[in-house]
Design a protein around this motif. Structure first.
Motif, short mmCIF file in Angstrom:
data_model
loop_
_atom_site.label_atom_id
_atom_site.label_comp_id
_atom_site.label_asym_id
_atom_site.label_seq_id
_atom_site.Cartn_x
_atom_site.Cartn_y
_atom_site.Cartn_z
N GLU A 120 0.87 -1.17 0.00
CA GLU A 120 0.00 0.00 0.00
C GLU A 120 0.90 1.22 0.00
N ILE A 121 0.39 2.32 -0.49
CA ILE A 121 1.22 3.51 -0.65
C ILE A 121 1.65 4.04 0.71
N ASP A 122 2.88 4.52 0.81
CA ASP A 122 3.34 5.14 2.05
C ASP A 122 3.38 6.66 1.90
N HIS A 123 3.70 7.34 2.99
CA HIS A 123 3.66 8.80 2.99
C HIS A 123 4.65 9.39 1.99
N HIS A 124 5.82 8.78 1.88
CA HIS A 124 6.83 9.32 0.97
C HIS A 124 6.35 9.32 -0.47
N THR A 125 5.89 8.16 -0.95
CA THR A 125 5.45 8.08 -2.35
C THR A 125 4.23 8.96 -2.59
N ALA A 126 3.30 9.00 -1.64
CA ALA A 126 2.14 9.88 -1.78
C ALA A 126 2.58 11.34 -1.89
N ARG A 127 3.56 11.72 -1.08
CA ARG A 127 4.09 13.08 -1.13
C ARG A 127 4.73 13.37 -2.49
N CYS A 128 5.46 12.40 -3.04
CA CYS A 128 6.06 12.57 -4.37
C CYS A 128 4.99 12.82 -5.42
N PHE A 129 3.90 12.07 -5.36
CA PHE A 129 2.81 12.28 -6.31
C PHE A 129 2.20 13.67 -6.14
N ASP A 130 2.03 14.11 -4.90
CA ASP A 130 1.49 15.46 -4.66
C ASP A 130 2.39 16.52 -5.27
N ILE A 131 3.69 16.36 -5.10
CA ILE A 131 4.64 17.33 -5.64
C ILE A 131 4.56 17.35 -7.17
N ARG A 132 4.49 16.19 -7.78
CA ARG A 132 4.45 16.12 -9.24
C ARG A 132 3.16 16.73 -9.79
N LEU A 133 2.03 16.40 -9.18
CA LEU A 133 0.76 16.97 -9.64
C LEU A 133 0.73 18.48 -9.41
N GLY A 134 1.28 18.93 -8.29
CA GLY A 134 1.33 20.36 -8.04
C GLY A 134 2.18 21.09 -9.06
N MET A 135 3.31 20.51 -9.42
CA MET A 135 4.16 21.12 -10.43
C MET A 135 3.46 21.18 -11.79
N LEU A 136 2.77 20.09 -12.15
CA LEU A 136 2.05 20.08 -13.42
C LEU A 136 1.01 21.19 -13.46
N GLN A 137 0.30 21.39 -12.36
CA GLN A 137 -0.76 22.39 -12.31
C GLN A 137 -0.22 23.80 -12.32
N THR A 138 0.86 24.05 -11.59
CA THR A 138 1.33 25.42 -11.42
C THR A 138 2.41 25.84 -12.42
N GLN A 139 3.22 24.85 -12.90
CA GLN A 139 4.34 25.21 -13.77
C GLN A 139 4.25 24.62 -15.17
N GLY A 140 3.33 23.69 -15.38
CA GLY A 140 3.12 23.19 -16.72
C GLY A 140 3.86 21.90 -17.02
N LEU A 141 3.68 21.44 -18.25
CA LEU A 141 4.15 20.12 -18.65
C LEU A 141 5.68 20.03 -18.68
N GLY A 142 6.36 21.06 -19.15
CA GLY A 142 7.82 21.00 -19.28
C GLY A 142 8.51 20.68 -17.96
N PRO A 143 8.28 21.50 -16.92
CA PRO A 143 8.90 21.20 -15.62
C PRO A 143 8.44 19.86 -15.03
N PHE A 144 7.18 19.51 -15.26
CA PHE A 144 6.68 18.22 -14.76
C PHE A 144 7.47 17.07 -15.37
N VAL A 145 7.69 17.10 -16.67
CA VAL A 145 8.41 16.03 -17.35
C VAL A 145 9.88 16.02 -16.92
#
Length: 261
Positions: A120-145
Motif C-alpha cells: 500500500e502507498i506510504d507517505h513518501h510516495t504519496a508526497r512525491c505524487f502530490d509534488i508532481r501533480l502540483g508542479m504540473l498544475q502550477t508550472q506546466g508540462l515541461g517542468p513536470f516532465v
C-alpha cells in the motif's frame, strides 16, 4: 469504460508450448517502456505488449479507475489473444496489476516479477505524487516532465546520459497522457491495498533499488513478508527505472527466475 483492445501485440517466439510473458508498464502506461528488453526474452517466450487505457496509442477514455480494473483489462486482452496462462513483468503500477491478478481464485498468473512495487502507498510516495501533480498544475508540462526524469533515474545515470534524458523528456511531452488521465491513475495507486495472498500459487520475484527516489525499497521488503513464494532482490543502485539503469543484471535475474523449475 469501453474496450481496452487497442494497440496490443503478441509476438510469438515459434517454440511449441512457449509460455506467454506480459509486460505491464508503470504510471506512464505505454508499452514502449519495455522495448530494450524484448530481444532478450523473445527467443524463449511469446511476448504480449499493450498500452494501458489512455496511454501510448490506446485512445480509450479513462475516468475514475482502479488497479483491479487495469488487471481486468489484462485478462480481456489475454482472452482476445487466445492466451490462457501468463507470466508478467510489471514496473511499479504494473507490478500492482500483477499482484491483483495473483490474488484471484483460479489465477491465470504463474509468475510475477514486480519492480519497485508496494503493498500500500506510504507517505513518501504519496508526497512525491502530490509534488508532481502540483508542479504540473502550477508550472506546466515541461517542468513536470523534467522532474519525472529525476524520479525515474538516479544521479549517476542522469549525469552519464544527458542526451538520452533530453530525448526522453521530448518524447514524454509529445506523448503525455493528459492531466485528467494522470490524476485518475495516481488515485488508483493511492487506493490500492494488497489483497489476501496466502492461498496464491503464483511465484513472486520482487526487485527494488535502495536509491529509488520515488518508492522506498523498504516497501518491497514489506511486500515480500506478506507474499507466499516470494524472492526479493535489492540493488544498491538503479533508481526507480532500475530495469533500464541496471538492464543486464535485471535481465539476468529475471531470466533465472522465469526459467527456474
Amino acid at each position: 469504460m469501453g474496450s481496452p483492445l487497442v494497440n496490443y501485440s503478441l509476438q510469438r517466439c515459434g517454440l511449441p508450448e512457449a509460455r506467454t510473458l506480459v509486460f505491464s508498464s508503470g504510471l506512464g502506461g505505454a508499452a514502449g517502456f519495455w522495448k530494450p528488453h524484448i530481444d532478450r526474452f523473445v527467443s524463449t517466450f511469446d511476448i504480449l505488449l499493450y498500452d494501458q487505457r489512455g496511454t501510448g496509442n490506446n485512445p480509450a477514455e479513462l475516468g475514475p479507475t482502479s488497479i483491479m480494473a487495469m488487471a481486468n483489462d489484462v485478462l480481456e486482452i489475454c482472452d482476445d489473444a487466445g492466451v490462457a496462462r501468463v507470466d508478467l513483468i510489471g514496473h511499479a503500477l504494473g507490478g500492482l496489476v500483477g499482484l491483483d491478478l495473483a490474488s484471484r481464485p483460479q489465477t491465470r498468473l504463474d509468475r510475477l516479477v514486480a519492480i519497485n512495487a508496494w503493498p500500500e502507498i506510504d507517505h513518501h510516495t504519496a508526497r512525491c505524487f502530490d509534488i508532481r501533480l502540483g508542479m504540473l498544475q502550477t508550472q506546466g508540462l515541461g517542468p513536470f516532465v523534467a522532474l519525472q526524469q529525476n524520479f525515474l533515474y538516479p544521479p549517476f545515470w542522469i549525469s552519464a546520459n544527458p542526451e538520452r534524458i533530453a530525448a526522453e523528456e521530448a518524447h514524454a511531452k509529445d506523448h503525455f497522457q493528459g492531466a485528467e488521465h494522470l490524476k485518475h491513475r495516481i488515485a488508483a495507486l493511492r487506493d490500492f491495498r494488497l489483497p489476501a495472498m496466502e492461498a496464491s500459487p503464483t511465484r513472486f520475484l520482487l526487485i527494488a533499488a535502495k536509491d529509488d527516489a520515488l518508492v522506498d525499497c523498504t516497501q518491497s521488503k514489506h511486500l515480500a513478508a506478506r507474499l507466499p513464494n516470494a524472492q526479493l532482490i535489492l540493488y544498491d543502485q538503479g533508481g526507480h527505472a532500475l530495469n533500464i539503469t541496471r538492464q543486464s543484471q535485471f535481465e539476468t535475474d529475471t531470466w533465472a527466475f522465469l526459467n527456474d523449475t
